[in-house]
Write a protein that holds these residues in place. Sequence first.
Motif, short mmCIF file in Angstrom:
data_model
loop_
_atom_site.label_atom_id
_atom_site.label_comp_id
_atom_site.label_asym_id
_atom_site.label_seq_id
_atom_site.Cartn_x
_atom_site.Cartn_y
_atom_site.Cartn_z
N TYR A 1 0.81 -1.22 0.00
CA TYR A 1 0.00 0.00 0.00
C TYR A 1 0.85 1.27 0.00
N LEU A 2 2.10 1.16 0.43
CA LEU A 2 3.01 2.31 0.29
C LEU A 2 3.27 2.58 -1.18
N LEU A 3 3.55 1.52 -1.94
CA LEU A 3 3.77 1.66 -3.38
C LEU A 3 2.50 2.15 -4.08
N PHE A 4 1.35 1.63 -3.65
CA PHE A 4 0.08 2.07 -4.25
C PHE A 4 -0.17 3.55 -3.96
N SER A 5 0.04 3.97 -2.71
CA SER A 5 -0.20 5.37 -2.33
C SER A 5 0.73 6.31 -3.10
N TYR A 6 1.99 5.92 -3.23
CA TYR A 6 2.95 6.75 -3.96
C TYR A 6 2.52 6.90 -5.42
N ASN A 7 2.09 5.80 -6.02
CA ASN A 7 1.77 5.83 -7.44
C ASN A 7 0.42 6.46 -7.74
#
Length: 248
Positions: A17-23
Amino acid sequence: MHYYRYSNAEVSCWYKYLLFSYNIVFWLAGVAFLAAGLWAWSEKGVLSDLTKVTGLHGLDPVVLVLMVGIVMFTLGFAGCVGALRENICLLKFFCGAIVFIFLLELAAAVLAFLFQDWVRDRVKEFFENNIKSYRDDIDLQNLIDSLQKINHCCGAQGPDDWDFNIYFNCSSESKSREKCGVPFSCCIPDPAQKVVNTQCGYDIRKKSKSQWDDQIFVKGCILALEAWLPRNIYIVAGVFIAISLLQV
């Protein structure tokens, strides 16, 4: 259609979800760039006549905005969906594209350092081509004016570069009122004037060069940028490192 996906999550939810939030932020920024670019093109009537883009010999800043928007939109979408759905194909595409862009940036920085004279010639040629198209596109005009005002410069190598533009050319065939002048952005601003005098550069190059210093900037923009870079090398390096870290 089949795609590879692990039966069990191989990455912790925190990373996922960190990668999702960043993207998702990256993707929304791409949408904003695309919307701004398409709106600017619609205002200029380009969407109804695409030949207006190919007819411009200089740079249309809107094209740059759209290119950035397309790249950000594509990578943001691949990163969001790939992370949320754990789609290996999309994540590999996302990772490969980021690495490719990073290597391009690194190669451009190294080549620019090693071949400084070649880069300087290309920048000079690029600036002169845009001077020729100064009156052809309002966005390009605003970009050149901003560059000249911010850097206190005029032309690529100096004010005489405005001979490349048919409106400011000093030739006897020219019938323009701006003949032998420079754009207002070349003028040294008068603190007492609250309203910009857009005619301040008229006929200035008909005068002797000794009189230019009091009225217009005489340094070329290439020399101004070359002088700016060493003074701000730590800022430039910091921005490059920050972008690289985000990509990594």
